[in-house]
Write a protein that holds these residues in place. Structure first.
Motif, PDB file in Angstrom:
ATOM      1  N   ASN A 194       0.854  -1.196   0.000  1.00  0.00           N
ATOM      2  CA  ASN A 194       0.000   0.000   0.000  1.00  0.00           C
ATOM      3  C   ASN A 194       0.887   1.242   0.000  1.00  0.00           C
ATOM      4  O   ASN A 194       1.651   1.459   0.933  1.00  0.00           O
ATOM      5  CB  ASN A 194      -0.899   0.028   1.250  1.00  0.00           C
ATOM      6  N   TYR A 225       2.531  11.561   0.876  1.00  0.00           N
ATOM      7  CA  TYR A 225       2.328  12.612   1.870  1.00  0.00           C
ATOM      8  C   TYR A 225       3.180  13.836   1.532  1.00  0.00           C
ATOM      9  O   TYR A 225       4.097  13.783   0.703  1.00  0.00           O
ATOM     10  CB  TYR A 225       2.681  12.102   3.266  1.00  0.00           C
ATOM     11  N   ASN A 233      -2.641  10.888   1.464  1.00  0.00           N
ATOM     12  CA  ASN A 233      -3.711  10.228   0.703  1.00  0.00           C
ATOM     13  C   ASN A 233      -4.436   9.180   1.552  1.00  0.00           C
ATOM     14  O   ASN A 233      -4.118   8.962   2.720  1.00  0.00           O
ATOM     15  CB  ASN A 233      -3.163   9.607  -0.587  1.00  0.00           C
ATOM     16  N   ASP A 234      -5.409   8.512   0.937  1.00  0.00           N
ATOM     17  CA  ASP A 234      -6.283   7.585   1.673  1.00  0.00           C
ATOM     18  C   ASP A 234      -5.559   6.358   2.211  1.00  0.00           C
ATOM     19  O   ASP A 234      -6.111   5.643   3.056  1.00  0.00           O
ATOM     20  CB  ASP A 234      -7.429   7.119   0.771  1.00  0.00           C
ATOM     21  N   LYS A 264      -5.421   5.271   5.938  1.00  0.00           N
ATOM     22  CA  LYS A 264      -6.441   4.477   6.636  1.00  0.00           C
ATOM     23  C   LYS A 264      -6.020   3.015   6.744  1.00  0.00           C
ATOM     24  O   LYS A 264      -6.226   2.370   7.771  1.00  0.00           O
ATOM     25  CB  LYS A 264      -7.776   4.594   5.890  1.00  0.00           C
ATOM     26  N   LYS A 265      -5.432   2.490   5.666  1.00  0.00           N
ATOM     27  CA  LYS A 265      -5.029   1.089   5.681  1.00  0.00           C
ATOM     28  C   LYS A 265      -3.745   0.872   6.489  1.00  0.00           C
ATOM     29  O   LYS A 265      -3.608  -0.119   7.201  1.00  0.00           O
ATOM     30  CB  LYS A 265      -4.806   0.594   4.245  1.00  0.00           C
ATOM     31  N   GLU A 268      -7.866   8.297  10.220  1.00  0.00           N
ATOM     32  CA  GLU A 268      -8.497   9.143   9.211  1.00  0.00           C
ATOM     33  C   GLU A 268      -7.489  10.211   8.782  1.00  0.00           C
ATOM     34  O   GLU A 268      -6.572  10.560   9.530  1.00  0.00           O
ATOM     35  CB  GLU A 268      -9.750   9.803   9.788  1.00  0.00           C
ATOM     36  N   ILE A 269      -7.674  10.722   7.577  1.00  0.00           N
ATOM     37  CA  ILE A 269      -6.752  11.733   7.061  1.00  0.00           C
ATOM     38  C   ILE A 269      -6.656  12.918   8.011  1.00  0.00           C
ATOM     39  O   ILE A 269      -5.570  13.437   8.301  1.00  0.00           O
ATOM     40  CB  ILE A 269      -7.202  12.192   5.656  1.00  0.00           C
ATOM     41  N   GLU A 270      -7.799  13.360   8.557  1.00  0.00           N
ATOM     42  CA  GLU A 270      -7.833  14.529   9.433  1.00  0.00           C
ATOM     43  C   GLU A 270      -7.018  14.316  10.708  1.00  0.00           C
ATOM     44  O   GLU A 270      -6.517  15.281  11.299  1.00  0.00           O
ATOM     45  CB  GLU A 270      -9.277  14.876   9.807  1.00  0.00           C
TER      46      GLU A 270
END
Length: 603
Positions: free
Chosen positions: A300, A304, A316-317, A320-321, A326-328
């Motif tokens: 993955n 950044y 990026n998303d 999460k993985k 969460e991004i925030e």
């Protein structure tokens, strides 16, 4: 499954890249395509993309190509790709493929290429080349690459681990069979198993363990079936079996069952020992750890951005993985907040290097995901410049390699457990060895720390201490427990065990140092030891440590031929032989340990 998933990911990346580029090629002229490709692929630093003409002359070289192959854009543009990085044997094939694309105007199937980076490293790339068509003619070629070097290496490691089992078993003088737990049939037998039973390997593969019984085979079958089931929910099982060889000769066998994982399924490994004259000397095998299946991992890519102060401004998303965040939750925090505490200084040093204009490629960091879950990241970082070439921050990507590291460690651990299990067979007949190796490991480790051995040396010392008597599996039991003085022939058999144990361990890749320690653990400081007659600094410090602790434990333990010494007597014996039999520095440190941490007599 591990390799298949990685191939699916690679195919997906290639398909997406090809789709983007073909769409661009339809809508824009070459220079426009170049500009659009650069802007779209700049953040995706894991996807090298190049453009070249029919002669292989490069006109497009994106940021990922710079990071992957080590050549800056200004050094690559205008050069022939065949001269830049392809090995000689691949050049003609590459040019043939280019000619075919120009002639047909069609994309060729993806192909693996062996290339050499600017630093001289060999890499295996999976590449897809497709044409840029203008006025129904191929004007140039674009190429999307995915680095599959690690995948190829993991395939080779998996193949090596499977072959390790056979090479280990065939090199052991103990009778070993592997049993299918579903039907009880023997699916593997080593040479010693054939010699013990009188059957050929082909004949044994048609039998069950119960067929070796000289009693009621029906009763034996039911009993063995029940014990086989217990292996999987109670642990290792040990039982006696009145057996008969092919020629009818009877013998009493002691059979140990353990769970193992071979040929992609759960099996039972059976160690068979002739104990006709030694029933009273047997000891139960220790409980084995459960075998772990190979772990799968998914690659993955985390992308950044950090500002000039190290604050995360974009991600990026994939966070999460990888981090389970969460991004925030990541934005606005200093990047070290997501590293293990012990990695903070390393992170700060790397940040200073990049903010000064340096590049970081494939550096590993220990990170912390949600709940302080530790992960291992492989990181690339490069500086961000404004229009005046001033550094205003940095971009980076990271991949989670935690599962990959775990897979390799577990594979190594499984091989170690197999060898350890075989070494434990010595303790079946000789109660002295039952806890001896564990005591030796613990005391040797303490000395190693005091001596100042490095972490890797301490690990080698631990394994060598556990396996130092592995070569005794080939020594007849009556010699190991004999009360009277050994004959010259018997003494020679004993003297062979360091080399035999080392030869077994040498078959394991990465265990060469451990094998050398095992081979030297009976050497003397004055050069009068065996098997090599080494002296003083010729002897590895780890072997010198095992020599001292092995002798101390033997002196303070009851043996068939004598009673144990007191700890005080054993210490005096060590002092008396320091500088002749033993390394004096090791003896001095060991005595300090004994004085500060009193030991119990093991008799």
């Amino acid at each position: 499954m591990l390799i298949s998933n990685l191939i699916l990911i690679i195919s997906f990346l290639l398909a997406v890249g090809i789709g983007i580029c073909i769409g661009l090629c339809i809508s824009y002229r070459p220079k426009a395509v170049f500009s659009r490709l650069e802007s779209l692929t700049a953040p995706a630093t894991g996807i090298p993309i190049q453009g070249f003409d029919k002669n292989g002359t490069i006109f497009l070289w994106n940021r990922a190509s710079e990071l992957t192959y080590g050549y800056l854009r200004k050094d690559a543009i205008g050069k022939k790709i065949t001269d830049l990085m392809l090995i000689d044997s691949e050049k003609d094939v590459f040019l043939d493929n280019v000619a075919k694309i120009y002639e047909s105007g069609k994309t060729l199937p993806s192909r693996q290429w062996l290339i050499t980076t600017h630093s001289g490293k060999k890499r295996t790339m999976c590449s897809t080349m497709f044409p840029y068509i203008q006025h129904e003619k191929c004007r140039s070629i674009f190429c999307i690459d995915v680095d599959i070097t690690d995948i190829k290496e993991y395939q080779e490691m998996l193949a090596d681990s499977r072959s390790d089992y056979k090479s280990i078993f065939d090199g052991i003088e103990e009778a070993i069979c592997v049993v299918d737990p579903h039907d009880g049939k023997i699916i593997f037998a080593n040479a010693a198993g054939c010699e013990l039973t009188g059957y050929s390997e082909e004949e044994l593969l048609k039998l069950r363990i119960a067929d070796l019984s000289r009693g009621d085979k029906g009763q034996a079958e039911e009993r063995i079936k029940a014990l086989t089931a217990k292996v999987f929910y109670e642990g290792p099982q040990c039982f006696e079996l009145e057996s008969a060889k092919k020629a009818g000769e009877c013998f009493d066998a002691k059979v140990h069952f353990k769970k193992c994982f071979m040929t992609n399924k759960d099996c039972v490994i059976a160690t068979i020992r002739d104990v006709s004259d030694l029933k009273e000397k047997e000891a139960e095998l220790r409980t084995a750890q459960r075998r772990y299946k190979e772990l799968m991992y998914h690659s993955n890519l985390l992308i950044y951005h950090l500002d000039e102060n190290g604050i995360v401004t974009n991600v990026n998303d994939a966070v999460k993985k990888i981090f389970d965040l969460e991004i925030e939750e990541m934005l606005g925090n200093h990047f070290t907040a997501f590293l293990h505490e012990e990695e903070h200084q390393k992170g700060e040093d790397v940040f200073k290097q990049v903010i000064s204009g340096g590049l970081i490629n494939d550096m590993e960091f220990r990170g912390l995901a949600r709940g302080n879950r530790e992960i291992i990241l492989k990181v690339n970082i490069w500086p961000e410049f404004d229009g005046n070439e001033n550094i205003i921050g940095m971009h980076g990507d990271a991949i989670d390699v935690t599962d990959q590291k775990t897979v390799l460690n577990k594979m190594r651990e499984m091989v170690i457990q197999t060898v350890s299990m075989l070494s434990e067979t010595v303790s079946v007949a000789d109660r002295y060895t039952e806890k001896h190796c564990e005591r030796l490991k613990d005391l040797s480790f303490k000395i190693g720390e005091r001596v100042g051995l490095e972490e890797k040396q301490l690990e080698h010392l631990k394994f060598a201490a556990l396996l130092h008597d592995l070569g005794k599996v080939g020594v007849p039991i009556h010699i190991l427990i004999k009360k009277d003085k050994l004959t010259d022939e018997e003494w020679q058999r004993i003297r062979e065990h360091p080399k035999k144990g080392a030869d077994i361990v040498r078959q394991l890749s990465g265990f060469e140092e451990v094998a050398e320690i095992i081979e030297q653990h009976q050497e003397r400081f004055d050069g009068k030891g065996y098997p090599l007659g080494l002296s003083q600094n010729q002897i590895k410090k780890e072997a010198a440590i095992i020599s001292v602790v092995d002798a101390f434990d033997a002196m303070t333990s009851d043996r068939p031929y004598r009673k144990a010494m007191s700890i005080e007597e054993a210490v005096e014996e060590l002092k008396a032989n320091a500088g002749t039999q033993f390394d004096p520095d090791v003896v001095e440190i060991f005595i300090r340990i004994i004085e500060s941490e009193p030991l119990e007599n093991t008799a």
